[in-house]
Design an enzyme around this catalytic site. Structure first.
Site, PDB file in Angstrom:
ATOM      1  N   ASP A  18      26.318 -35.080   1.091  1.00 37.45           N
ATOM      2  CA  ASP A  18      26.075 -34.314   2.315  1.00 37.45           C
ATOM      3  C   ASP A  18      26.503 -34.782   3.249  1.00 37.45           C
ATOM      4  O   ASP A  18      25.870 -35.605   3.284  1.00 37.45           O
ATOM      5  CB  ASP A  18      25.080 -33.408   1.295  1.00 37.45           C
ATOM      6  N   GLU A  20      24.770 -34.100   7.385  1.00 36.50           N
ATOM      7  CA  GLU A  20      24.261 -33.672   8.407  1.00 36.50           C
ATOM      8  C   GLU A  20      25.673 -34.091   9.569  1.00 36.50           C
ATOM      9  O   GLU A  20      25.709 -34.612  10.176  1.00 36.50           O
ATOM     10  CB  GLU A  20      23.050 -34.129   8.786  1.00 36.50           C
ATOM     11  N   HIS A 165      17.504 -30.061   4.444  1.00 38.41           N
ATOM     12  CA  HIS A 165      18.565 -30.031   5.101  1.00 38.41           C
ATOM     13  C   HIS A 165      18.649 -31.325   5.668  1.00 38.41           C
ATOM     14  O   HIS A 165      18.926 -31.611   6.727  1.00 38.41           O
ATOM     15  CB  HIS A 165      18.305 -29.130   6.545  1.00 38.41           C
ATOM     16  N   ASP A 170      19.265 -32.762   0.099  1.00 37.68           N
ATOM     17  CA  ASP A 170      19.892 -31.632  -0.473  1.00 37.68           C
ATOM     18  C   ASP A 170      20.734 -31.412  -1.177  1.00 37.68           C
ATOM     19  O   ASP A 170      21.291 -31.141  -2.501  1.00 37.68           O
ATOM     20  CB  ASP A 170      21.016 -31.307   0.477  1.00 37.68           C
TER      21      ASP A 170
END
Length: 282
Positions: A18, A20, A165, A170
């Protein structure tokens, strides 16, 4: 990097990852990677083998807001001393390349950002041997019973807490959501008449008779049984409408499942089902 165990039999490992990023607020502005997080998972046991996470400082630090408008808490100050992408590119490449990629909405977002980041430093991007985008898979297989199918909605549906987040948190939540969905789908396909309330019951319950040292099924009257009336039907387990954790679903279903299987096939099949359900949650 953390290591926990190994995956045997040469199975291709799955890497849940993941990103950000910054959020563009004007036309022409691009996404900038601020954090990368990944876990490597053995597909045979669904156990985490290793993990890696790092904050990333974009070349243009002004693209990061001084105050985060999201829950991730990543600000300009947070990433000011973080390594540039080119400084962690080797590690990111090694953890992604040649593995099955998995994540939520990664095909349309995370994979694109990874390719852009590697292109910016003039290096070839890692390539997967397979892809599992849980957004597409769960929308097709699980339906929209959890609302908009965002990770936050799925986590809330299964009572796994709020999405943080942050990349590593996550991806671990992503794996847990998949385990829970898989268990529900397994139970639905195995016991559809029970879960969808299509079977009827009388004012009797199944009890155990151990008189001869063996398990037998017999029916006895019970004041706890539902009232007998034509057309009476048990209410189906409401996990499709309520936000229940899979543990609670199992508690609600255990006696109904046990009674039906005892009448139909005996205790052995129930034990097999229960053990298989537990194995999916490990």
């Amino acid at each position: 990097m953390e290591a926990s165990s190994s995956c045997k039999d040469g199975a291709a490992e799955i890497v849940f990852f993941d990103l950000e990023t910054t959020v563009p607020n004007r036309v022409g502005q691009r996404f900038r990677v601020l954090e990368f997080g990944a876990i490597v998972v053995c597909p045979l046991k669904l156990v985490e083998l290793e993990s890696f996470t790092t904050l990333i400082r974009p070349t243009d630090l002004s693209a990061v807001t001084s105050r985060s408008s999201r829950r991730d808490g990543i600000t300009r100050e947070t990433v000011a001393t973080a390594p540039l992408f080119e400084e962690v590119a080797d590690k990111i490449f090694s953890i992604l390349n040649g593995r099955i990629w998995a994540g939520h909405n990664i095909q349309r977002f995370d994979c694109v950002r990874i390719r852009e980041a590697f292109a910016e430093i003039g290096r070839p991007a890692p390539t997967p041997v397979g892809m599992v985008d849980s957004l597409g898979v769960l929308t097709a297989k699980f339906g929209k019973r959890a609302g908009n199918m965002k990770m936050a909605s799925l986590a809330s549906y299964f009572q796994l807490g709020q999405q943080k987040h942050r990349s590593l948190d996550d991806v671990r939540m992503n794996l847990e959501v998949l385990k829970h969905c898989a268990t529900v789908l397994f139970l639905e396909s195995t016991l559809p008449s029970i879960l969808h309330g299509k079977w009827k019951t009388s004012s009797t319950t199944t009890t155990r008779n151990r008189a001869n040292g063996k398990l037998h099924c017999r029916e006895e009257s019970s004041r706890k049984s539902p009232p007998t009336s034509p057309g009476y039907q048990l209410r189906s387990v409401p996990y499709a409408r309520e936000r229940l954790g899979i543990g609670k679903v199992q508690l609600q279903m255990t006696e109904k499942v046990k009674n039906v299987l005892c009448r139909a096939q005996g205790k052995q099949n129930f034990d097999i089902l229960l053990e298989h359900s537990r194995s999916l949650l490990r």
